[in-house]
Design an enzyme around this catalytic site. Structure first.
Site, PDB file in Angstrom:
ATOM      1  N   LYS A  17       0.870  -1.192   0.000  1.00 43.21           N
ATOM      2  CA  LYS A  17       0.000   0.000   0.000  1.00 43.21           C
ATOM      3  C   LYS A  17       0.899   1.232   0.000  1.00 43.21           C
ATOM      4  O   LYS A  17       1.877   1.292   0.752  1.00 43.21           O
ATOM      5  CB  LYS A  17      -0.886   0.016   1.255  1.00 43.21           C
ATOM      6  CG  LYS A  17      -2.103   0.916   1.146  1.00 43.21           C
ATOM      7  CD  LYS A  17      -3.184   0.278   0.293  1.00 43.21           C
ATOM      8  CE  LYS A  17      -4.534   0.947   0.517  1.00 43.21           C
ATOM      9  NZ  LYS A  17      -5.593   0.298  -0.303  1.00 43.21           N
ATOM     10  N   THR A  63      -4.270  -5.101   1.173  1.00 45.94           N
ATOM     11  CA  THR A  63      -3.617  -3.795   1.280  1.00 45.94           C
ATOM     12  C   THR A  63      -4.429  -2.845   2.159  1.00 45.94           C
ATOM     13  O   THR A  63      -3.859  -1.951   2.788  1.00 45.94           O
ATOM     14  CB  THR A  63      -3.388  -3.170  -0.103  1.00 45.94           C
ATOM     15  OG1 THR A  63      -4.643  -2.891  -0.727  1.00 45.94           O
ATOM     16  CG2 THR A  63      -2.562  -4.094  -0.976  1.00 45.94           C
ATOM     17  N   ASP A  64      -5.733  -3.041   2.227  1.00 42.46           N
ATOM     18  CA  ASP A  64      -6.539  -2.217   3.137  1.00 42.46           C
ATOM     19  C   ASP A  64      -6.185  -2.513   4.593  1.00 42.46           C
ATOM     20  O   ASP A  64      -6.182  -1.615   5.440  1.00 42.46           O
ATOM     21  CB  ASP A  64      -8.031  -2.475   2.893  1.00 42.46           C
ATOM     22  CG  ASP A  64      -8.914  -1.503   3.665  1.00 42.46           C
ATOM     23  OD1 ASP A  64      -8.912  -0.297   3.325  1.00 42.46           O
ATOM     24  OD2 ASP A  64      -9.567  -1.941   4.631  1.00 42.46           O
ATOM     25  N   PHE A 165      34.245  27.275 -12.074  1.00 37.11           N
ATOM     26  CA  PHE A 165      34.331  26.061 -12.889  1.00 37.11           C
ATOM     27  C   PHE A 165      35.255  26.357 -14.058  1.00 37.11           C
ATOM     28  O   PHE A 165      34.937  27.189 -14.913  1.00 37.11           O
ATOM     29  CB  PHE A 165      32.940  25.646 -13.380  1.00 37.11           C
ATOM     30  CG  PHE A 165      32.905  24.305 -14.057  1.00 37.11           C
ATOM     31  CD1 PHE A 165      33.368  23.169 -13.405  1.00 37.11           C
ATOM     32  CD2 PHE A 165      32.405  24.176 -15.349  1.00 37.11           C
ATOM     33  CE1 PHE A 165      33.337  21.925 -14.025  1.00 37.11           C
ATOM     34  CE2 PHE A 165      32.364  22.937 -15.973  1.00 37.11           C
ATOM     35  CZ  PHE A 165      32.829  21.812 -15.310  1.00 37.11           C
ATOM     36  N   ARG A 182      31.034  32.650  -9.739  1.00 40.41           N
ATOM     37  CA  ARG A 182      29.680  32.330 -10.181  1.00 40.41           C
ATOM     38  C   ARG A 182      28.815  32.027  -8.968  1.00 40.41           C
ATOM     39  O   ARG A 182      29.313  31.765  -7.866  1.00 40.41           O
ATOM     40  CB  ARG A 182      29.676  31.135 -11.127  1.00 40.41           C
ATOM     41  CG  ARG A 182      30.076  29.816 -10.461  1.00 40.41           C
ATOM     42  CD  ARG A 182      29.862  28.629 -11.379  1.00 40.41           C
ATOM     43  NE  ARG A 182      30.200  27.361 -10.725  1.00 40.41           N
ATOM     44  CZ  ARG A 182      29.950  26.169 -11.243  1.00 40.41           C
ATOM     45  NH1 ARG A 182      29.364  26.056 -12.425  1.00 40.41           N
ATOM     46  NH2 ARG A 182      30.280  25.062 -10.588  1.00 40.41           N
ATOM     47  N   GLN A 238      31.038  18.698  -8.341  1.00 40.80           N
ATOM     48  CA  GLN A 238      31.582  17.373  -8.030  1.00 40.80           C
ATOM     49  C   GLN A 238      32.463  17.412  -6.783  1.00 40.80           C
ATOM     50  O   GLN A 238      32.362  16.550  -5.901  1.00 40.80           O
ATOM     51  CB  GLN A 238      32.394  16.846  -9.221  1.00 40.80           C
ATOM     52  CG  GLN A 238      31.568  16.372 -10.403  1.00 40.80           C
ATOM     53  CD  GLN A 238      31.194  17.497 -11.365  1.00 40.80           C
ATOM     54  OE1 GLN A 238      31.272  18.683 -11.018  1.00 40.80           O
ATOM     55  NE2 GLN A 238      30.784  17.135 -12.566  1.00 40.80           N
ATOM     56  N   HIS A 266      21.177  26.791 -12.455  1.00 40.68           N
ATOM     57  CA  HIS A 266      21.958  27.895 -12.981  1.00 40.68           C
ATOM     58  C   HIS A 266      21.362  29.268 -12.669  1.00 40.68           C
ATOM     59  O   HIS A 266      20.147  29.472 -12.775  1.00 40.68           O
ATOM     60  CB  HIS A 266      22.117  27.755 -14.494  1.00 40.68           C
ATOM     61  CG  HIS A 266      22.742  26.462 -14.909  1.00 40.68           C
ATOM     62  ND1 HIS A 266      24.013  26.104 -14.526  1.00 40.68           N
ATOM     63  CD2 HIS A 266      22.273  25.429 -15.651  1.00 40.68           C
ATOM     64  CE1 HIS A 266      24.303  24.912 -15.026  1.00 40.68           C
ATOM     65  NE2 HIS A 266      23.263  24.490 -15.703  1.00 40.68           N
TER      66      HIS A 266
END
Length: 309
Positions: A17, A63-64, A165, A182, A238, A266
């Protein structure tokens, strides 16, 4: 029934569920309310082959019933507890209560209700909705073995400087210039695996994993931003991701592996120009166009050699 009843086929199955929403309120003697809201997903692995092959549902947990079990177990928790502990309680219930169930996986996402402060004082029963989500996944087998993973989603962080970068591969398709200045913005999705392997090894403190969640989040943010004065330079997403994961493993010996996903959202410097006037307005890293489509996608896992993540 066994494999011979499948006429040479191999069947792997589970049922459960999902999106079971439950809120639990605890009230202290002083009238102070404590609140959690959880979205629960349950998957049971069970020996119920006749249901598939012969239409015989006698070994099926409805599932109930699973949904109702969530509410009953929440009621039985007389004291506040972590999402991790509630997931373990549910998974252990299904594997111990039903002989057919060999393993249970319970996933929980906690909605971030935060206590309201009015006139600089915590309100007795007032809450507001925060942003990031606390997640957990507990896998419990009938033998009592456990695999516990916690995490965080939607942790949005940004720093306006101390990021760059440069030095990346350049070819005929490259238009991006090198930069040492940046914006760096991302929405962190993190998960970490605990080294506990049995139910009996789980800490007895019912709020232990809540505290660990806050501590891990703190280490992730501390590593991303650096010291309050000056911060820390990020040469790439990274590099920052690696140091965040490494800091968590170095700080917490009961965490065996960390997985991080950090899209590079960005913020593009705006410069307005035209053919007639190539330098109408020149902005100096202070006006940006925020955009998340398309964005860079960076993810990695870091683990100890003995990790089973």
């Amino acid at each position: 029934m066994g494999k011979d009843d499948l006429d040479g086929f191999n069947l792997e199955q589970s049922h459960g569920k999902e999106r079971v929403r439950v809120a639990r309120v605890w009230r202290t003697k002083e009238g102070f309310s404590l609140l959690v809201e959880w979205k629960v997903a349950i998957a049971l692995f069970s020996d119920c082959l006749p249901a598939y092959v012969n239409g015989d549902n006698s070994d099926i947990v409805a599932t109930d019933t699973m949904k109702n079990t969530v509410y009953v177990k929440a009621k039985e928790c007389a004291e506040q507890l972590s999402a991790e502990n509630f997931a373990i309680i549910l998974a252990h219930h299904f594997t111990s209560y039903y002989k057919q169930v060999t393993a249970a996986v319970v996933k929980i996402v906690e909605k971030p209700w935060e206590r309201v402060h009015v006139i600089n004082k915590p309100h007795d029963h007032g809450f507001k909705l925060g942003s990031e989500r606390h997640t957990t996944e507990a896998t419990v087998k009938k033998s009592g073995s456990i695999k516990l993973v916690s995490g965080i989603k939607r942790l949005s962080v940004l720093k306006t400087t101390m990021s760059g970068f440069e030095g990346f591969i350049r070819d005929e398709y490259t238009a991006l210039p090198d930069t040492r200045e940046r914006m760096l913005a991302t929405e962190v999705t993190a998960s970490w695996s605990y080294s506990y392997e049995t139910l009996s090894s789980i800490p007895t403190d019912q709020l232990y994993f809540n505290e660990r969640y806050l501590e891990v989040k703190g280490v992730l943010m501390e590593t991303f931003f650096g010291p309050p004065k000056g911060g820390v330079y990020s040469p790439s997403v990274q590099s920052t991701l690696y140091h965040m994961a490494r800091a968590v493993l170095n700080r917490f010996p009961d965490i065996s592996a960390v997985k991080l996903k950090m899209p590079n959202i960005h913020f593009l410097p705006v410069n307005i120009s035209s053919k007639e006037n190539p330098s109408i307005v020149k902005f100096a890293d202070d006006v940006y166009l925020p955009t998340d489509e398309p964005h860079g996608s960076i993810e990695a896992s870091l683990s100890r050699f003995w990790s089973r993540m």
